[in-house]
Design an enzyme around this catalytic site. Structure first.
Site, PDB file in Angstrom:
ATOM      1  N   HIS A 203       0.309  -1.303  -0.017  1.00 53.45           N
ATOM      2  CA  HIS A 203      -0.200  -0.178   0.056  1.00 53.45           C
ATOM      3  C   HIS A 203       0.955   1.326  -0.145  1.00 53.45           C
ATOM      4  CE1 HIS A 203       1.356  -0.691   4.413  1.00 53.45           C
ATOM      5  NE2 HIS A 203       0.301   1.062   4.658  1.00 53.45           N
TER       6      HIS A 203
HETATM    7  C1  UD1 Z   1      -2.154   5.672   4.739  1.00 53.63           C
HETATM    8  C2  UD1 Z   1      -0.340   6.253   5.622  1.00 53.63           C
HETATM    9  C3  UD1 Z   1       0.294   5.214   5.955  1.00 53.63           C
HETATM   10  C4  UD1 Z   1       0.127   4.190   6.269  1.00 53.63           C
HETATM   11  C5  UD1 Z   1      -1.894   3.825   6.040  1.00 53.63           C
HETATM   12  C6  UD1 Z   1      -1.600   2.270   6.558  1.00 53.63           C
HETATM   13  C7  UD1 Z   1      -0.693   8.459   5.567  1.00 53.63           C
HETATM   14  C8  UD1 Z   1       0.093   9.789   4.976  1.00 53.63           C
HETATM   15  N1  UD1 Z   1      -0.305   7.260   4.749  1.00 53.63           N
HETATM   16  O1  UD1 Z   1      -1.983   5.507   3.750  1.00 53.63           O
HETATM   17  O2  UD1 Z   1       1.633   5.895   6.429  1.00 53.63           O
HETATM   18  O3  UD1 Z   1       1.088   3.005   6.635  1.00 53.63           O
HETATM   19  O4  UD1 Z   1      -2.368   4.514   5.953  1.00 53.63           O
HETATM   20  O5  UD1 Z   1      -2.613   1.850   6.158  1.00 53.63           O
HETATM   21  O6  UD1 Z   1      -0.437   9.046   6.278  1.00 53.63           O
HETATM   22  N2  UD1 Z   1      -8.953   4.996   0.328  1.00 53.63           N
HETATM   23  C9  UD1 Z   1     -10.295   3.742   0.210  1.00 53.63           C
HETATM   24  N3  UD1 Z   1     -10.834   3.839   2.022  1.00 53.63           N
HETATM   25  C10 UD1 Z   1     -10.342   4.700   2.912  1.00 53.63           C
HETATM   26  C11 UD1 Z   1      -9.074   4.988   3.303  1.00 53.63           C
HETATM   27  C12 UD1 Z   1      -8.893   5.291   1.574  1.00 53.63           C
HETATM   28  O7  UD1 Z   1     -10.470   3.959  -0.578  1.00 53.63           O
HETATM   29  O8  UD1 Z   1     -11.351   4.038   3.400  1.00 53.63           O
HETATM   30  C13 UD1 Z   1      -8.387   5.529  -0.725  1.00 53.63           C
HETATM   31  C14 UD1 Z   1      -8.506   6.350  -1.193  1.00 53.63           C
HETATM   32  O9  UD1 Z   1      -8.781   6.279  -2.512  1.00 53.63           O
HETATM   33  C15 UD1 Z   1      -7.721   7.213  -1.134  1.00 53.63           C
HETATM   34  C16 UD1 Z   1      -6.085   6.042  -1.162  1.00 53.63           C
HETATM   35  O10 UD1 Z   1      -7.466   4.720  -0.266  1.00 53.63           O
HETATM   36  O11 UD1 Z   1      -6.672   8.369  -1.774  1.00 53.63           O
HETATM   37  C17 UD1 Z   1      -5.230   6.373  -0.114  1.00 53.63           C
HETATM   38  O12 UD1 Z   1      -5.695   6.678   1.416  1.00 53.63           O
HETATM   39  P1  UD1 Z   1      -5.047   7.551   2.725  1.00 53.63           P
HETATM   40  O13 UD1 Z   1      -5.037   7.523   3.965  1.00 53.63           O
HETATM   41  O14 UD1 Z   1      -4.648   9.096   2.190  1.00 53.63           O
HETATM   42  O15 UD1 Z   1      -2.984   6.919   2.858  1.00 53.63           O
HETATM   43  P2  UD1 Z   1      -2.878   5.424   2.916  1.00 53.63           P
HETATM   44  O16 UD1 Z   1      -2.394   4.289   1.163  1.00 53.63           O
HETATM   45  O17 UD1 Z   1      -3.743   4.517   3.710  1.00 53.63           O
HETATM   46  N1  UDP Z   2      -3.731  -5.560   8.763  1.00 54.49           N
HETATM   47  C1  UDP Z   2      -5.023  -5.958   8.504  1.00 54.49           C
HETATM   48  N2  UDP Z   2      -5.828  -6.573   8.031  1.00 54.49           N
HETATM   49  C2  UDP Z   2      -5.235  -5.817   5.984  1.00 54.49           C
HETATM   50  C3  UDP Z   2      -3.850  -5.814   6.474  1.00 54.49           C
HETATM   51  C4  UDP Z   2      -2.998  -5.332   7.531  1.00 54.49           C
HETATM   52  O1  UDP Z   2      -5.740  -6.486  10.268  1.00 54.49           O
HETATM   53  O2  UDP Z   2      -5.867  -6.486   5.711  1.00 54.49           O
HETATM   54  C5  UDP Z   2      -3.198  -5.120  10.334  1.00 54.49           C
HETATM   55  C6  UDP Z   2      -1.667  -5.765  10.500  1.00 54.49           C
HETATM   56  O3  UDP Z   2      -1.952  -7.241  11.054  1.00 54.49           O
HETATM   57  C7  UDP Z   2      -0.810  -4.738  10.988  1.00 54.49           C
HETATM   58  C8  UDP Z   2      -1.527  -3.389  10.174  1.00 54.49           C
HETATM   59  O4  UDP Z   2      -2.930  -3.333   9.632  1.00 54.49           O
HETATM   60  O5  UDP Z   2      -1.266  -4.601  12.408  1.00 54.49           O
HETATM   61  C9  UDP Z   2      -0.467  -3.144   9.939  1.00 54.49           C
HETATM   62  O6  UDP Z   2      -0.956  -2.451   8.865  1.00 54.49           O
HETATM   63  P1  UDP Z   2      -0.379  -0.658   7.183  1.00 54.49           P
HETATM   64  O7  UDP Z   2       0.446  -1.720   6.534  1.00 54.49           O
HETATM   65  O8  UDP Z   2      -2.070  -0.942   6.837  1.00 54.49           O
HETATM   66  O9  UDP Z   2       0.581  -0.281   7.897  1.00 54.49           O
HETATM   67  P2  UDP Z   2       1.754   0.202   8.148  1.00 54.49           P
HETATM   68  O10 UDP Z   2       2.130  -0.794   9.257  1.00 54.49           O
HETATM   69  O11 UDP Z   2       2.938   0.034   7.090  1.00 54.49           O
HETATM   70  O12 UDP Z   2       1.503   1.471   8.693  1.00 54.49           O
END
Ligand code: UD1
Ligand code: UDP
Length: 369
Positions: A203
């Site tokens: 992601h």
């Molecule tokens: C965010 C965090 C990242 C973290 C991740 C955990 C930032 C900059 N990034 O990344 O550090 O590792 O969360 O998962 O804060 N979207 C949906 N539904 C949702 C949320 C997001 O469809 O509920 C889609 C949207 O298209 C959005 C994209 O995901 O534009 C990115 O979402 P965003 O929260 O900006 O960043 P993450 O990639 O989720």
């Molecule tokens: N996780 C989850 N379901 C998923 C993918 C990840 O519950 O489908 C959990 C995972 O076990 C861990 C956390 O989400 O505890 C990690 O989050 P993510 O990978 O979104 O973000 P990051 O840790 O890279 O910030």
């Protein structure tokens, strides 16, 4: 102590889950959810499954460009802080919600405590790196999970308020693993066999927003020689679809492309996988603690303590390198003497981070009174 926990994204709910329980034994804590993550699978599922207290406020910010998203969070959080007047703001990890919470509090002279302080990738183009560095520099309490994170802060001149407490995600995992074994049906539901499948998550912005990197990930998925479970983040699904790679991925045999799973399901997938491939920080750590080999689809990691053959390896995005690494798993696990089973899963972390954090906050209060 009246504490506000500011969260907004999936890993923050998991960090909050066990810490919040501990905090509420000694403090008054309330939760602000920024709404950065809003899909059921990325947000609500964790609150219900892990019995996390319902947020007192959900700002409903949603997705946006980084500046606008962070700015709108800042404004919303400030309003709450002005009204609630907490004694301490607790922020978690390195997302835009973390930075917004930290900045809003610091500007109102409310002390900030950062859970997972001091982590560094030393890659400034990562949005998370900016969030971490800025948050650490406005924090009064810095809760470090690893010895390396303490050293990183020292190099930046931050030594006051720094505490090596261990990892709250380790506490959450310990608390929930037995529950997962009992309750989760995911292995059966997907028809999986222990050690016979790969688990992949992707992601990170650098992997999803860059066409060539996403193409490489498509190749990696195509190259894997066994059943592969891919709980896909909506961001990744969207980009794969926009760039026309989704059909390529779906044409692969034995690929289980599924919606993001709940935490309990994820723990069981991680535990039973032959190998985890990921760019996630949290997933690298959980694989390490669960003694499942991990191939990290990045050039660097903040979690350097997890690195080592049979543990976590940085493989980048070259499908050939990934194939070699996957093949070498056979050597590492030959004869049932799995290297990773021999090493100490707690070498870089201690259980009890939650209780230590709560205690340090109590001391912090006494020192200020
Ligand atoms: C965010 C965090 C990242 C973290 C991740 C955990 C930032 C900059 N990034 O990344 O550090 O590792 O969360 O998962 O804060 N979207 C949906 N539904 C949702 C949320 C997001 O469809 O509920 C889609 C949207 O298209 C959005 C994209 O995901 O534009 C990115 O979402 P965003 O929260 O900006 O960043 P993450 O990639 O989720
Ligand atoms: N996780 C989850 N379901 C998923 C993918 C990840 O519950 O489908 C959990 C995972 O076990 C861990 C956390 O989400 O505890 C990690 O989050 P993510 O990978 O979104 O973000 P990051 O840790 O890279 O910030």
């Amino acid at each position: 102590m009246k504490i506000v926990s500011v969260v907004g994204a999936r890993p923050q709910f998991i960090k909050l889950s066990s810490l919040s329980k501990e905090l509420r034994k000694k403090h008054r804590e309330f939760v602000v959810h920024t709404g950065q993550h809003y899909d059921y699978e990325l947000s609500r599922v964790f609150f219900s499954e892990l019995s996390i207290p319902k947020p007192a406020y959900n700002l409903g910010i949603g997705s946006d460009e980084h500046g606008s998203q962070t700015g709108r969070m800042l404004r919303g959080i400030e309003e709450v802080l002005l009204f609630e007047k907490p004694d301490l703001a607790l922020v978690y990890g390195d997302t835009n919600s973390t930075l917004a919470g930290a900045l809003a509090a610091a500007k109102l002279d409310i002390p900030v405590a950062h859970v997972e302080a001091g982590l560094r990738s030393f890659v400034k183009s990562m949005p998370e790196e900016i969030n971490r560095v800025l948050t650490d520099h406005v924090s009064s309490l810095l809760f470090c999970p690893t010895p390396t994170s303490v050293k990183n802060l020292k190099k930046e001149g931050i030594t006051r308020g720094v505490h090596l407490v261990g990892d709250v995600m380790y506490d959450s995992m310990k608390e929930n693993l037995a529950v997962a074994e009992k309750k989760s049906r995911i292995i059966k539901k997907l028809g999986l066999r222990k050690n016979e499948f790969y688990l992949i998550t992707v992601h990170r912005a650098e992997n999803t927003d860059d066409r060539s990197n996403l193409k490489k990930i498509t190749r990696i998925v195509a190259s894997l020689d066994r059943t592969t479970v891919f709980p896909i983040h909506p961001r990744t699904r969207k980009r794969l679809s926009e760039l026309g790679f989704l059909n390529q991925i779906l044409s692969r045999d034995n690929l289980l492309l599924i919606d993001p799973v709940s935490y309990l399901d994820m723990l069981l997938l991680e535990k039973n996988a032959r190998c985890v491939l990921t760019d996630s920080g949290g997933v690298q750590k959980e694989a390490f603690w669960l003694k499942t080999p991990c191939l990290t689809l990045r050039e660097e990691t903040e979690w350097v303590e997890t690195l080592g053959d049979g543990d976590n390896r940085l493989v980048g995005l070259d499908a050939g390198d990934v194939t070699k690494a996957v093949d070498s798993l056979d050597e590492l696990t030959l004869g049932g003497s799995i290297l990773r089973k021999g090493r100490d899963g707690e070498k870089f972390t201690r259980a009890g981070a939650d209780a230590r954090i709560s205690q340090i906050i109590l001391r912090f209060r006494k020192e200020r009174c």
